[in-house]
Design a protein around this motif. Structure first.
Motif, PDB file in Angstrom:
ATOM      1  N   PHE A 153       0.818  -1.222   0.000  1.00 56.97           N
ATOM      2  CA  PHE A 153       0.000   0.000   0.000  1.00 56.97           C
ATOM      3  C   PHE A 153       0.848   1.267   0.000  1.00 56.97           C
ATOM      4  O   PHE A 153       0.352   2.353  -0.284  1.00 56.97           O
ATOM      5  CB  PHE A 153      -0.933   0.017   1.221  1.00 56.97           C
ATOM      6  CG  PHE A 153      -0.250   0.381   2.503  1.00 56.97           C
ATOM      7  CD1 PHE A 153      -0.029   1.710   2.849  1.00 56.97           C
ATOM      8  CD2 PHE A 153       0.197  -0.599   3.382  1.00 56.97           C
ATOM      9  CE1 PHE A 153       0.616   2.053   4.037  1.00 56.97           C
ATOM     10  CE2 PHE A 153       0.840  -0.267   4.564  1.00 56.97           C
ATOM     11  CZ  PHE A 153       1.051   1.063   4.886  1.00 56.97           C
ATOM     12  N   LYS A 154       2.140   1.149   0.335  1.00 57.73           N
ATOM     13  CA  LYS A 154       2.992   2.335   0.440  1.00 57.73           C
ATOM     14  C   LYS A 154       3.017   3.142  -0.862  1.00 57.73           C
ATOM     15  O   LYS A 154       3.310   4.328  -0.854  1.00 57.73           O
ATOM     16  CB  LYS A 154       4.424   1.926   0.811  1.00 57.73           C
ATOM     17  CG  LYS A 154       4.573   1.217   2.150  1.00 57.73           C
ATOM     18  CD  LYS A 154       4.346   2.152   3.309  1.00 57.73           C
ATOM     19  CE  LYS A 154       4.928   1.662   4.632  1.00 57.73           C
ATOM     20  NZ  LYS A 154       4.478   0.346   5.080  1.00 57.73           N
ATOM     21  N   ASP A 189       8.998  -2.034   2.861  1.00 57.57           N
ATOM     22  CA  ASP A 189       8.074  -1.622   1.810  1.00 57.57           C
ATOM     23  C   ASP A 189       8.164  -0.136   1.472  1.00 57.57           C
ATOM     24  O   ASP A 189       7.988   0.249   0.315  1.00 57.57           O
ATOM     25  CB  ASP A 189       6.640  -1.991   2.195  1.00 57.57           C
ATOM     26  CG  ASP A 189       6.443  -3.498   2.195  1.00 57.57           C
ATOM     27  OD1 ASP A 189       7.123  -4.179   1.401  1.00 57.57           O
ATOM     28  OD2 ASP A 189       5.629  -3.996   2.985  1.00 57.57           O
ATOM     29  N   GLY A 195       1.896  -0.037  12.269  1.00 55.48           N
ATOM     30  CA  GLY A 195       3.329  -0.044  12.511  1.00 55.48           C
ATOM     31  C   GLY A 195       3.748   1.346  12.942  1.00 55.48           C
ATOM     32  O   GLY A 195       3.725   1.698  14.117  1.00 55.48           O
ATOM     33  N   ASN A 196       4.106   2.177  11.954  1.00 54.03           N
ATOM     34  CA  ASN A 196       4.444   3.566  12.246  1.00 54.03           C
ATOM     35  C   ASN A 196       3.187   4.425  12.383  1.00 54.03           C
ATOM     36  O   ASN A 196       3.255   5.612  12.632  1.00 54.03           O
ATOM     37  CB  ASN A 196       5.351   4.122  11.144  1.00 54.03           C
ATOM     38  CG  ASN A 196       6.508   4.917  11.701  1.00 54.03           C
ATOM     39  OD1 ASN A 196       6.671   5.025  12.921  1.00 54.03           O
ATOM     40  ND2 ASN A 196       7.309   5.484  10.826  1.00 54.03           N
ATOM     41  N   ALA A 197       2.028   3.797  12.143  1.00 56.55           N
ATOM     42  CA  ALA A 197       0.700   4.392  12.348  1.00 56.55           C
ATOM     43  C   ALA A 197       0.322   5.452  11.317  1.00 56.55           C
ATOM     44  O   ALA A 197      -0.613   6.216  11.520  1.00 56.55           O
ATOM     45  CB  ALA A 197       0.554   4.940  13.771  1.00 56.55           C
ATOM     46  N   GLY A 198       1.037   5.486  10.204  1.00 58.12           N
ATOM     47  CA  GLY A 198       0.659   6.404   9.128  1.00 58.12           C
ATOM     48  C   GLY A 198      -0.605   5.938   8.430  1.00 58.12           C
ATOM     49  O   GLY A 198      -1.497   6.733   8.120  1.00 58.12           O
ATOM     50  N   ASN A 199      -0.693   4.644   8.203  1.00 63.70           N
ATOM     51  CA  ASN A 199      -1.832   4.132   7.446  1.00 63.70           C
ATOM     52  C   ASN A 199      -3.140   4.305   8.195  1.00 63.70           C
ATOM     53  O   ASN A 199      -4.131   4.755   7.630  1.00 63.70           O
ATOM     54  CB  ASN A 199      -1.601   2.660   7.096  1.00 63.70           C
ATOM     55  CG  ASN A 199      -2.302   2.265   5.822  1.00 63.70           C
ATOM     56  OD1 ASN A 199      -2.530   3.101   4.946  1.00 63.70           O
ATOM     57  ND2 ASN A 199      -2.683   1.010   5.727  1.00 63.70           N
ATOM     58  N   ALA A 203       6.888  -5.651   8.702  1.00 62.60           N
ATOM     59  CA  ALA A 203       6.744  -4.261   8.262  1.00 62.60           C
ATOM     60  C   ALA A 203       6.128  -3.398   9.354  1.00 62.60           C
ATOM     61  O   ALA A 203       6.101  -2.176   9.244  1.00 62.60           O
ATOM     62  CB  ALA A 203       5.898  -4.199   6.996  1.00 62.60           C
ATOM     63  N   HIS A 256       0.737  -9.451   7.219  1.00 60.77           N
ATOM     64  CA  HIS A 256      -0.050  -8.364   7.821  1.00 60.77           C
ATOM     65  C   HIS A 256      -1.528  -8.525   7.527  1.00 60.77           C
ATOM     66  O   HIS A 256      -2.377  -8.106   8.319  1.00 60.77           O
ATOM     67  CB  HIS A 256       0.469  -7.018   7.332  1.00 60.77           C
ATOM     68  CG  HIS A 256       1.961  -6.956   7.406  1.00 60.77           C
ATOM     69  ND1 HIS A 256       2.753  -7.508   6.418  1.00 60.77           N
ATOM     70  CD2 HIS A 256       2.784  -6.490   8.352  1.00 60.77           C
ATOM     71  CE1 HIS A 256       4.013  -7.369   6.764  1.00 60.77           C
ATOM     72  NE2 HIS A 256       4.065  -6.758   7.937  1.00 60.77           N
ATOM     73  N   THR A 308      -1.926  -5.626   3.368  1.00 53.44           N
ATOM     74  CA  THR A 308      -1.149  -4.437   3.023  1.00 53.44           C
ATOM     75  C   THR A 308      -0.039  -4.672   2.008  1.00 53.44           C
ATOM     76  O   THR A 308       0.426  -3.737   1.377  1.00 53.44           O
ATOM     77  CB  THR A 308      -0.529  -3.835   4.307  1.00 53.44           C
ATOM     78  OG1 THR A 308      -0.031  -4.911   5.120  1.00 53.44           O
ATOM     79  CG2 THR A 308      -1.569  -3.063   5.095  1.00 53.44           C
ATOM     80  N   ALA A 309       0.405  -5.922   1.875  1.00 58.43           N
ATOM     81  CA  ALA A 309       1.481  -6.201   0.918  1.00 58.43           C
ATOM     82  C   ALA A 309       1.203  -7.536   0.234  1.00 58.43           C
ATOM     83  O   ALA A 309       0.241  -8.229   0.572  1.00 58.43           O
ATOM     84  CB  ALA A 309       2.834  -6.245   1.621  1.00 58.43           C
TER      85      ALA A 309
HETATM   86  C1  PLP Z   1       4.220  -0.092   6.382  1.00 55.01           C
HETATM   87  C2  PLP Z   1       3.454  -1.320   6.498  1.00 55.01           C
HETATM   88  C3  PLP Z   1       2.524  -1.523   7.525  1.00 55.01           C
HETATM   89  C4  PLP Z   1       2.310  -0.547   8.640  1.00 55.01           C
HETATM   90  O1  PLP Z   1       1.785   0.695   8.189  1.00 55.01           O
HETATM   91  P1  PLP Z   1       2.071   2.006   9.028  1.00 55.01           P
HETATM   92  O2  PLP Z   1       1.593   3.108   8.201  1.00 55.01           O
HETATM   93  O3  PLP Z   1       3.548   2.031   9.261  1.00 55.01           O
HETATM   94  O4  PLP Z   1       1.316   1.835  10.312  1.00 55.01           O
HETATM   95  C5  PLP Z   1       1.779  -2.684   7.520  1.00 55.01           C
HETATM   96  N1  PLP Z   1       1.953  -3.625   6.561  1.00 55.01           N
HETATM   97  C6  PLP Z   1       2.840  -3.463   5.568  1.00 55.01           C
HETATM   98  C7  PLP Z   1       2.982  -4.543   4.548  1.00 55.01           C
HETATM   99  C8  PLP Z   1       3.622  -2.317   5.495  1.00 55.01           C
HETATM  100  O5  PLP Z   1       4.514  -2.185   4.512  1.00 55.01           O
END
Ligand code: PLP
Ligand code: ZN
Length: 503
Positions: A139-140, A172, A276-280, A340, A395, A423-424
């Motif tokens: 998703f990045k 990612d 993770g970093n909580a951006g999503n 991730a 994930h 997410t990936a």
């Molecule tokens: C980055 C990532 C996350 C976490 O997203 P954040 O925005 O960092 O919370 C989860 N799954 C995958 C596959 C990622 O690459």
């Protein structure tokens, strides 16, 4: 379709012109700054920023029903710049012109209903949203398309001439950053910082292939993040981590697509997102709030944020039920297959706190919930998803495990319809499947394979056969016939095949 094939009143709205007035707003002191330069944190107080449109109210002049028709019509439009995340141009980057927009095929990822067996097992109706089907397979790319379109805008307007894009990554982010930067070379170059040995071989290959300068650093992601923050403060570089608020804007498209795929009916819907970093999760909350404000949706979906017990700082924060008593404490991460998201000190935590509060206020109920799941549950659910025809990554497995956890807690029930954020792409994390199948997980992961989920190739080399083909050395004649017959009989025996009756 072409714009002129739409009804005249739709034509004007269909292809957007640059408009709006974007500002960075500090979540600490409330200061606002123009977007003429790339900012990551507030120059006054150091807090993280979000981007707001000072002219957002103009969008309210268009009724929700009309917005829905605009977005649906754009789906039929063959203009590449408006096919991906900028289908929602007015909500994501209204100041950008079509020439600024970088489209590598991101967004419009499929929403796939889970097969009936898996739905029955989980106990509610649910869908996977396969964000692994983005260009760099996560998703990045949504956030990177936004951040790099803005950088292209700065280059085109002459505000900057050359850009070195940097990021820290659990794998990612660097794959996406390197790919999007490579498209804009030579004006944009990229360098990425990875925690040594903490990204998968596939994820390491991605920025290398895209020509980024790749640095492997001792420690974990949180250590790399501190280093790039230091670089971004002291040198002329463009930080591409989700600390960069442009990333958040692009990732809001995930929420917009879900709403559109449900024909904007978000009643009884729940969106499950790994954190993770909580951006999503920041972007998902922000996205649904915008849709509600514009009357494009009438209900806010429930949101479940999920973390592994091995990297659970956000869950811990919300375990305290009294908001006054909540204190954020970073955690030391342990090994996780949700690699991730192996982050102990999420950069977007202040955004999460801010948006959860807003979300609850707008929903009139506690519609955001955080749950934790074990490494074992993540692996088991990921493999089970795969066994049912889905391509969920670890994930995605984590998100699926979260549905079970949220149901147990009573936050979700059988009347909810859930969207699992995969997410990936599962192929990025094959090493974990391999460790599971071969029972080679290091103890720190705390994963023991279940026999019914394990699979391995069967070697066929029939006894009694003297000659076998080898690369460059084919068999011929009787040897070849004997080989084909012996191998097919062996396979038929193992599969217990029934012979075709000869007439
Ligand atoms: C980055 C990532 C996350 C976490 O997203 P954040 O925005 O960092 O919370 C989860 N799954 C995958 C596959 C990622 O690459
Ligand atoms: Zn501030």
């Amino acid at each position: 379709m072409k714009p002129h094939q739409f009804p005249p009143e739709m034509q004007q709205l269909l292809v957007p012109e640059p408009r709006g007035h974007l500002n960075y707003r500090c979540l600490g002191c409330g200061s606002e700054y123009g977007i003429a330069r790339l900012l990551y944190t507030c120059p006054e107080c150091g807090q993280v920023l979000l981007i707001y449109d000072a002219d957002f109210s103009r969008l309210k002049e268009v009724p929700g029903e009309q917005w829905r028709r605009i977005f649906d019509s754009r789906r039929m439009l063959n203009i590449p710049a408006l096919k991906g995340i900028y289908r929602y141009h007015e909500l994501i980057g209204p100041i950008l012109s079509q020439e600024d927009i970088l489209y590598l095929g991101e967004g419009h990822t499929p929403l796939v209903e889970a097969n009936p067996l898996l739905q029955e097992r989980v106990g509610l109706r649910f869908f996977f949203k396969n964000d692994g089907q983005n260009p760099s397979a996560s998703f990045k790319d949504r956030g990177m398309a936004s951040a790099l379109s803005y950088i292209r805008h700065l280059i085109r307007s002459g505000a900057v001439s050359e850009v070195l894009a940097v990021c820290a990554s659990t794998g990612d982010t660097s794959a996406a950053a390197a790919l999007y930067a490579a498209y804009l070379q030579p004006k944009v170059k990229s360098a990425v910082l990875l925690p040594h040995g903490k990204v998968t071989p596939q994820q390491l290959a991605q920025p290398l292939g895209a020509g980024a300068v790749v640095f492997e650093i001792p420690g974990v992601f949180d250590d790399c993040m501190k280093v790039v923050e230091s670089l971004a403060e002291r040198y002329h570089v463009a930080l591409l981590n989700s600390k960069n608020a442009w990333r958040i804007l692009g990732q809001e498209s995930y929420a917009y697509e879900i709403a559109q795929d449900f024909d904007y009916d978000m009643k009884n819907r729940a969106v499950v997102v790994p954190v993770g970093n909580a951006g999503n999760i920041t972007a998902v909350m922000s996205g649904f709030l915008k849709l509600l404000e514009l009357g494009i949706i009438e209900d806010l979906p429930k949101i479940v944020g999920v973390q592994s017990v091995h990297a659970n700082p956000v869950v811990r924060y919300y375990t305290e039920t009294d908001p006054q008593k909540r204190r954020f404490v970073p955690v030391t991460v342990r090994a996780s297959v949700a690699q991730a998201a192996m982050i102990g000190n999420p950069v977007s935590m202040p955004r999460v706190v801010h948006l959860v509060e807003q979300y609850h206020r707008a929903a009139g109920a506690e519609k955001v919930c955080f749950v934790e799941v074990s490494e074992q549950e993540i692996m088991d659910w990921q493999l089970l998803a795969n066994r049912n025809g889905h391509i969920a990554c670890t994930h995605g497995g984590e998100s699926l495990a979260a549905v079970a956890a949220a149901m147990q807690r009573g936050f979700l029930d059988a009347t909810d319809i859930a969207v699992i954020d995969s997410t990936a792409h599962v192929l990025k994390f094959l090493g974990f499947q391999e460790m599971y199948f071969e029972n080679r997980f290091p103890a720190e992961y705390e994963v023991t394979p279940h026999r019914h989920l394990v699979n391995a190739p069967l070697q066929i080399r029939p006894q009694g056969l003297k000659r076998f083909p080898a690369p460059g050395h084919p068999l011929e004649g009787e040897d070849f016939q004997a080989f084909v017959q012996a191998v097919s009989e062996d396979i038929a025996g193992r599969l217990q095949l029934k012979k075709v009756a000869l007439s």
